[in-house]
Design an enzyme around this catalytic site. Structure first.
Site, PDB file in Angstrom:
ATOM      1  N   ARG A   1       0.834  -1.211   0.000  1.00 51.44           N
ATOM      2  CA  ARG A   1       0.000   0.000   0.000  1.00 51.44           C
ATOM      3  C   ARG A   1       0.867   1.260   0.000  1.00 51.44           C
ATOM      4  O   ARG A   1       0.567   2.249   0.675  1.00 51.44           O
ATOM      5  CB  ARG A   1      -0.947   0.035   1.209  1.00 51.44           C
ATOM      6  CG  ARG A   1      -1.968  -1.084   1.244  1.00 51.44           C
ATOM      7  CD  ARG A   1      -2.927  -1.000   0.052  1.00 51.44           C
ATOM      8  NE  ARG A   1      -4.013  -1.951   0.204  1.00 51.44           N
ATOM      9  CZ  ARG A   1      -3.981  -3.211  -0.224  1.00 51.44           C
ATOM     10  NH1 ARG A   1      -2.910  -3.671  -0.845  1.00 51.44           N
ATOM     11  NH2 ARG A   1      -5.022  -4.002  -0.056  1.00 51.44           N
TER      12      ARG A   1
ATOM     13  N   SER B   1     -10.602  -0.379   2.911  1.00 53.37           N
ATOM     14  CA  SER B   1      -9.909  -0.512   4.204  1.00 53.37           C
ATOM     15  C   SER B   1      -9.500   0.865   4.696  1.00 53.37           C
ATOM     16  O   SER B   1      -8.858   1.625   3.957  1.00 53.37           O
ATOM     17  CB  SER B   1      -8.654  -1.365   4.063  1.00 53.37           C
ATOM     18  OG  SER B   1      -8.972  -2.666   3.633  1.00 53.37           O
TER      19      SER B   1
ATOM     20  N   GLU C   1      -4.986   4.126   5.822  1.00 55.84           N
ATOM     21  CA  GLU C   1      -4.580   3.754   4.469  1.00 55.84           C
ATOM     22  C   GLU C   1      -4.888   4.847   3.441  1.00 55.84           C
ATOM     23  O   GLU C   1      -4.064   5.122   2.580  1.00 55.84           O
ATOM     24  CB  GLU C   1      -5.260   2.438   4.102  1.00 55.84           C
ATOM     25  CG  GLU C   1      -4.646   1.779   2.900  1.00 55.84           C
ATOM     26  CD  GLU C   1      -5.678   1.219   1.965  1.00 55.84           C
ATOM     27  OE1 GLU C   1      -6.477   1.996   1.419  1.00 55.84           O
ATOM     28  OE2 GLU C   1      -5.684  -0.011   1.790  1.00 55.84           O
TER      29      GLU C   1
HETATM   30  P1  FAD Z   1      -8.512   8.680  -5.815  1.00 49.08           P
HETATM   31  O1  FAD Z   1      -9.209   8.376  -4.539  1.00 49.08           O
HETATM   32  O2  FAD Z   1      -9.142   9.626  -6.758  1.00 49.08           O
HETATM   33  O3  FAD Z   1      -7.037   9.175  -5.468  1.00 49.08           O
HETATM   34  C1  FAD Z   1      -6.249   8.513  -4.514  1.00 49.08           C
HETATM   35  C2  FAD Z   1      -4.904   9.214  -4.437  1.00 49.08           C
HETATM   36  O4  FAD Z   1      -4.231   9.073  -5.673  1.00 49.08           O
HETATM   37  C3  FAD Z   1      -5.015  10.720  -4.213  1.00 49.08           C
HETATM   38  O5  FAD Z   1      -3.888  11.124  -3.451  1.00 49.08           O
HETATM   39  C4  FAD Z   1      -4.931  11.311  -5.605  1.00 49.08           C
HETATM   40  O6  FAD Z   1      -4.408  12.625  -5.614  1.00 49.08           O
HETATM   41  C5  FAD Z   1      -3.965  10.349  -6.265  1.00 49.08           C
HETATM   42  N1  FAD Z   1      -4.212  10.190  -7.700  1.00 49.08           N
HETATM   43  C6  FAD Z   1      -5.325   9.695  -8.305  1.00 49.08           C
HETATM   44  N2  FAD Z   1      -5.152   9.641  -9.628  1.00 49.08           N
HETATM   45  C7  FAD Z   1      -3.930  10.121  -9.893  1.00 49.08           C
HETATM   46  C8  FAD Z   1      -3.172  10.340 -11.085  1.00 49.08           C
HETATM   47  N3  FAD Z   1      -3.641  10.053 -12.310  1.00 49.08           N
HETATM   48  N4  FAD Z   1      -1.925  10.881 -10.953  1.00 49.08           N
HETATM   49  C9  FAD Z   1      -1.413  11.190  -9.751  1.00 49.08           C
HETATM   50  N5  FAD Z   1      -2.083  11.012  -8.592  1.00 49.08           N
HETATM   51  C10 FAD Z   1      -3.327  10.476  -8.668  1.00 49.08           C
HETATM   52  N6  FAD Z   1      -7.525  -0.627  -2.609  1.00 49.08           N
HETATM   53  C11 FAD Z   1      -6.733  -1.729  -2.685  1.00 49.08           C
HETATM   54  O7  FAD Z   1      -5.507  -1.611  -2.825  1.00 49.08           O
HETATM   55  N7  FAD Z   1      -7.255  -2.981  -2.594  1.00 49.08           N
HETATM   56  C12 FAD Z   1      -8.567  -3.202  -2.429  1.00 49.08           C
HETATM   57  O8  FAD Z   1      -9.000  -4.347  -2.357  1.00 49.08           O
HETATM   58  C13 FAD Z   1      -9.439  -2.080  -2.350  1.00 49.08           C
HETATM   59  N8  FAD Z   1     -10.764  -2.239  -2.153  1.00 49.08           N
HETATM   60  C14 FAD Z   1     -11.581  -1.149  -2.051  1.00 49.08           C
HETATM   61  C15 FAD Z   1     -12.951  -1.362  -1.856  1.00 49.08           C
HETATM   62  C16 FAD Z   1     -13.816  -0.286  -1.772  1.00 49.08           C
HETATM   63  C17 FAD Z   1     -15.282  -0.542  -1.576  1.00 49.08           C
HETATM   64  C18 FAD Z   1     -13.309   1.038  -1.881  1.00 49.08           C
HETATM   65  C19 FAD Z   1     -14.242   2.200  -1.809  1.00 49.08           C
HETATM   66  C20 FAD Z   1     -11.951   1.252  -2.049  1.00 49.08           C
HETATM   67  C21 FAD Z   1     -11.063   0.160  -2.134  1.00 49.08           C
HETATM   68  N9  FAD Z   1      -9.679   0.316  -2.320  1.00 49.08           N
HETATM   69  C22 FAD Z   1      -8.863  -0.786  -2.432  1.00 49.08           C
HETATM   70  C23 FAD Z   1      -9.082   1.665  -2.411  1.00 49.08           C
HETATM   71  C24 FAD Z   1      -9.160   2.309  -3.814  1.00 49.08           C
HETATM   72  O9  FAD Z   1     -10.115   1.661  -4.617  1.00 49.08           O
HETATM   73  C25 FAD Z   1      -7.816   2.286  -4.528  1.00 49.08           C
HETATM   74  O10 FAD Z   1      -6.838   2.918  -3.752  1.00 49.08           O
HETATM   75  C26 FAD Z   1      -7.873   2.969  -5.901  1.00 49.08           C
HETATM   76  O11 FAD Z   1      -6.677   2.762  -6.596  1.00 49.08           O
HETATM   77  C27 FAD Z   1      -8.166   4.466  -5.815  1.00 49.08           C
HETATM   78  O12 FAD Z   1      -8.438   4.930  -7.117  1.00 49.08           O
HETATM   79  P2  FAD Z   1      -9.148   6.345  -7.363  1.00 49.08           P
HETATM   80  O13 FAD Z   1      -9.080   6.624  -8.811  1.00 49.08           O
HETATM   81  O14 FAD Z   1     -10.487   6.326  -6.754  1.00 49.08           O
HETATM   82  O15 FAD Z   1      -8.167   7.293  -6.568  1.00 49.08           O
HETATM   83  N1  EPU Z   2     -11.460 -10.203  10.030  1.00 50.97           N
HETATM   84  C1  EPU Z   2     -12.184 -10.300  11.186  1.00 50.97           C
HETATM   85  N2  EPU Z   2     -13.177  -9.396  11.395  1.00 50.97           N
HETATM   86  C2  EPU Z   2     -13.449  -8.406  10.519  1.00 50.97           C
HETATM   87  C3  EPU Z   2     -12.688  -8.288   9.347  1.00 50.97           C
HETATM   88  C4  EPU Z   2     -11.685  -9.215   9.128  1.00 50.97           C
HETATM   89  O1  EPU Z   2     -11.967 -11.189  12.001  1.00 50.97           O
HETATM   90  O2  EPU Z   2     -14.361  -7.635  10.782  1.00 50.97           O
HETATM   91  C5  EPU Z   2     -10.452 -11.228   9.732  1.00 50.97           C
HETATM   92  C6  EPU Z   2     -10.984 -12.146   8.626  1.00 50.97           C
HETATM   93  O3  EPU Z   2     -11.752 -13.181   9.138  1.00 50.97           O
HETATM   94  C7  EPU Z   2      -9.740 -12.636   7.965  1.00 50.97           C
HETATM   95  C8  EPU Z   2      -8.765 -11.484   8.170  1.00 50.97           C
HETATM   96  O4  EPU Z   2      -9.304 -10.658   9.191  1.00 50.97           O
HETATM   97  O5  EPU Z   2      -9.244 -13.773   8.638  1.00 50.97           O
HETATM   98  C9  EPU Z   2      -8.523 -10.700   6.902  1.00 50.97           C
HETATM   99  O6  EPU Z   2      -9.757 -10.166   6.395  1.00 50.97           O
HETATM  100  P1  EPU Z   2     -10.007  -9.944   4.828  1.00 50.97           P
HETATM  101  O7  EPU Z   2      -9.715 -11.202   4.086  1.00 50.97           O
HETATM  102  O8  EPU Z   2     -11.343  -9.360   4.663  1.00 50.97           O
HETATM  103  O9  EPU Z   2      -8.893  -8.921   4.388  1.00 50.97           O
HETATM  104  P2  EPU Z   2      -8.295  -7.616   5.096  1.00 50.97           P
HETATM  105  O10 EPU Z   2      -6.930  -7.957   5.597  1.00 50.97           O
HETATM  106  O11 EPU Z   2      -9.255  -7.051   6.054  1.00 50.97           O
HETATM  107  C10 EPU Z   2      -7.041  -6.795   2.973  1.00 50.97           C
HETATM  108  C11 EPU Z   2      -6.883  -5.529   2.211  1.00 50.97           C
HETATM  109  C12 EPU Z   2      -8.093  -5.312   1.304  1.00 50.97           C
HETATM  110  C13 EPU Z   2      -8.175  -6.474   0.323  1.00 50.97           C
HETATM  111  C14 EPU Z   2      -8.301  -7.769   1.118  1.00 50.97           C
HETATM  112  C15 EPU Z   2      -8.219  -8.981   0.218  1.00 50.97           C
HETATM  113  C16 EPU Z   2      -5.516  -4.034   3.514  1.00 50.97           C
HETATM  114  C17 EPU Z   2      -5.457  -2.834   4.378  1.00 50.97           C
HETATM  115  N3  EPU Z   2      -6.722  -4.414   3.100  1.00 50.97           N
HETATM  116  O12 EPU Z   2      -8.163  -6.648   3.839  1.00 50.97           O
HETATM  117  O13 EPU Z   2      -7.875  -4.119   0.566  1.00 50.97           O
HETATM  118  O14 EPU Z   2      -9.279  -6.338  -0.529  1.00 50.97           O
HETATM  119  O15 EPU Z   2      -7.204  -7.877   2.057  1.00 50.97           O
HETATM  120  O16 EPU Z   2      -6.912  -9.141  -0.214  1.00 50.97           O
HETATM  121  O17 EPU Z   2      -4.474  -4.610   3.202  1.00 50.97           O
HETATM  122  C18 EPU Z   2      -8.223  -1.741   0.623  1.00 50.97           C
HETATM  123  O18 EPU Z   2      -6.999  -1.629   0.576  1.00 50.97           O
HETATM  124  O19 EPU Z   2      -8.982  -0.762   0.610  1.00 50.97           O
HETATM  125  C19 EPU Z   2      -8.808  -3.086   0.661  1.00 50.97           C
HETATM  126  C20 EPU Z   2     -10.121  -3.308   0.742  1.00 50.97           C
END
Ligand code: FAD
Ligand code: EPU
Length: 352
Positions: free
Chosen positions: A170, A252, A348
Site C-alpha cells: 500500500r 480498508s 490507508e
Molecule cells: P482517488 O481516490 O481519486 O485518489 C487517490 C490518491 O491518488 C489521491 O492522493 C490522488 O491525488 C492520487 N491520484 C489519483 N489519480 C492520480 C493520477 N492520475 N496521478 C497522480 N495522482 C493520482 N484498494 C486496494 O488496494 N485494494 C482493495 O481491495 C481495495 N478495495 C476497495 C474497496 C472499496 C469498496 C473502496 C471504496 C476502495 C477500495 N480500495 C482498495 C481503495 C481504492 O479503490 C484504490 O486505492 C484505488 O486505486 C483508488 O483509485 P481512485 O481513482 O479512486 O483514486
Molecule cells: N477479520 C475479522 N473481522 C473483521 C474483518 C476481518 O476477524 O471484521 C479477519 C478475517 O476473518 C480474515 C482477516 O481478518 O481472517 C482478513 O480479512 P479480509 O480477508 O477481509 O482482508 P483484510 O486484511 O481485512 C485486505 C486488504 C483489502 C483487500 C483484502 C483482500 C488491507 C489494508 N486491506 O483486507 O484491501 O481487498 O485484504 O486481499 O491490506 C483496501 O486496501 O482498501 C482493501 C479493501
C-alpha cells in the site's frame, strides 16, 4: 503547452460525487482533463495561478475533510491498447482515467490473464500505482511495467519503471517524496504468457469450491481459469465490502500493521486466535480487521460514521457524516487497538 488548448474551469465545484465517502465538500476551482495537453494548460492558466492542486480519479481512496481552496484536476484521460508483446509477456497500456475494473475485464476479454485477482477494486488506472493496489494474493507491482507522468513543476513528461516507483505494501514514491509532484497519465502492465492461477487466498479458494459444487459438473481438481478467479473475487467482494453507491466508504481504512517476531509471540500468548501472515523478512502482518473486531467495534457507530457490520476494517458514512466524523471514529478505534494490543494502526487512504 499549447496556449490555444481550451480549458474550462468550474468555480465552487461540488465534490460529493467525486469521493466515495460521499462527503459534501467543494473545490474553489475544478477542471476535467480529457487530453494530456490540457494538464499543463490548466495548471499554467492565469485563473489557476498559485493555487494548490488536487488530482482526483474516482475518489475512492481519499478522505476529504474540508473544502479545498485550490484547483481539482479531474482525470478523465481515456484509451487502452495492447502496446506490444515479446516472447514472455504481453504489455497492455491504459490511460489514467480508465475505470480499473472495466480495464481488468477488458484484458480478460482480450484473452490476456494476470489481473483477475484485482477485479472490482474501485477507482481509476492512474491511481493504481499510488498505493500499489492489492487484493486476494496479488499486488499491482507484480504486473507493472512502467508509467508515464507529467511533472507539474517542470512540465516534463517522465517514464518511470518499477524501481523508480518504489512500490511497497500500500505504498509507493507517490505517497512520499513524489506526493503532489506528478500526474500519472498512463500505465503499462506486463502480463506474463506463462500464466498460473493464484487461488490460494482462503476466501477465494472457498468461493471457487462453492461455485464448482454449485454447477455440479466441474472437476474439483481442475485448475481454475482466470475468468473463474475473476468471478470468484467479484463474488467475495460483493459479499463483504459495501458498495460505495449504497454506503459511502473508502475500502480498508487502516493498513494491516507489521510487528516484529517478539511482539507477535507476546501477542499470540495473550490472544491465540489473532489472525496473522508471516512475512519474508521475519516480521508478521496482523489483520487489522480482526483487531478492530476483537475490540468490539464491528457494526458500532459514532454519529453518522460507523464500522461496517461485515468488515471491521471498513469505515462507512451512514448518511450525512463529515470527514471530521470519520476521523473521530478512526481515532477512537486507534486508541482502543493501541490500548488492548499495543499496536498502532496507520490510516490507508490519503487525507485532505
Ligand atoms: P482517488 O481516490 O481519486 O485518489 C487517490 C490518491 O491518488 C489521491 O492522493 C490522488 O491525488 C492520487 N491520484 C489519483 N489519480 C492520480 C493520477 N492520475 N496521478 C497522480 N495522482 C493520482 N484498494 C486496494 O488496494 N485494494 C482493495 O481491495 C481495495 N478495495 C476497495 C474497496 C472499496 C469498496 C473502496 C471504496 C476502495 C477500495 N480500495 C482498495 C481503495 C481504492 O479503490 C484504490 O486505492 C484505488 O486505486 C483508488 O483509485 P481512485 O481513482 O479512486 O483514486
Ligand atoms: N477479520 C475479522 N473481522 C473483521 C474483518 C476481518 O476477524 O471484521 C479477519 C478475517 O476473518 C480474515 C482477516 O481478518 O481472517 C482478513 O480479512 P479480509 O480477508 O477481509 O482482508 P483484510 O486484511 O481485512 C485486505 C486488504 C483489502 C483487500 C483484502 C483482500 C488491507 C489494508 N486491506 O483486507 O484491501 O481487498 O485484504 O486481499 O491490506 C483496501 O486496501 O482498501 C482493501 C479493501
Amino acid at each position: 503547452m499549447s496556449e490555444a488548448e481550451p480549458i474550462s474551469f468550474i468555480a465552487d465545484y461540488p465534490l460529493r460525487a467525486h469521493n466515495t465517502f460521499g462527503f459534501d465538500v467543494r473545490a474553489q476551482l475544478a477542471c476535467r482533463i480529457e487530453r494530456d495537453e490540457q494538464l499543463l494548460a490548466a495548471v499554467r492558466d492565469p485563473r489557476a495561478a498559485g493555487l494548490p492542486r488536487l488530482v482526483l480519479g474516482g475518489g475512492s481512496n481519499i478522505v476529504l475533510t474540508r473544502d479545498f481552496a485550490g484547483l481539482v484536476l479531474l482525470v478523465a484521460l481515456r484509451g487502452r491498447r495492447i502496446a506490444r508483446e515479446d516472447g514472455d509477456a504481453w504489455y497492455v497500456e491504459a490511460a489514467a482515467g480508465e475505470n480499473w475494473h472495466e480495464f481488468v475485464a477488458w484484458t480478460l476479454a482480450q484473452g490476456l490473464p494476470g489481473l483477475e485477482n484485482l477485479a472490482l477494486i474501485p477507482g481509476t488506472v492512474g491511481a493504481a500505482p499510488i498505493q500499489n493496489i492489492g487484493a486476494y494474493g496479488l499486488e499491482m507491482a507484480e504486473r507493472f511495467a512502467s508509467l508515464r507522468a507529467v511533472e507539474l513543476a517542470t512540465g516534463e513528461t517522465v517514464e518511470l519503471d518499477a524501481s523508480a516507483c518504489r512500490f511497497g505494501y500500500r505504498d509507493s514514491v507517490f505517497k512520499r517524496e513524489g506526493r503532489d509532484r506528478f500526474v500519472i497519465t498512463s500505465v503499462t502492465f506486463r502480463l506474463p504468457k506463462a500464466w498460473t492461477p493464484r487461488a490460494g487466498y482462503a476466501d477465494v479458494a472457498r468461493e471457487l469450491a462453492a461455485r464448482r459444487h454449485g454447477d455440479g459438473n466441474g472437476s474439483v481438481d481442475a485448475a481454475p481459469s482466470a475468468q473463474a478467479i475473476f468471478d470468484a473475487v467479484v463474488g467475495v467482494r460483493r459479499a463483504k465490502l459495501p458498495d460505495p453507491l449504497a454506503l459511502g466508504n473508502a475500502g480498508s481504512f487502516f493498513k494491516n500493521p507489521l510487528v516484529d517476531a517478539a511482539q507477535f509471540d507476546a501477542l499470540r500468548q495473550r490472544e491465540p486466535q489473532v489472525v496473522s501472515y508471516a512475512q519474508p523478512d521475519g516480521r508478521v502482518k496482523l489483520a487489522a480487521g480482526w483487531l478492530i473486531d476483537r475490540c468490539g467495534w464491528k457494526g458500532r457507530a459514532l454519529g453518522a460514521a460507523a464500522v461496517h457490520d461485515r468488515q471491521a476494517l471498513v469505515l462507512v458514512n451512514r448518511g450525512g457524516a463529515t470527514g471530521a466524523d470519520v476521523l473521530a471514529l478512526a481515532t477512537a478505534i486507534q486508541r482502543d487497538v493501541a490500548a488492548r494490543f499495543g499496536v498502532d494502526l496507520e490510516p490507508e487512504p490519503i487525507f485532505l
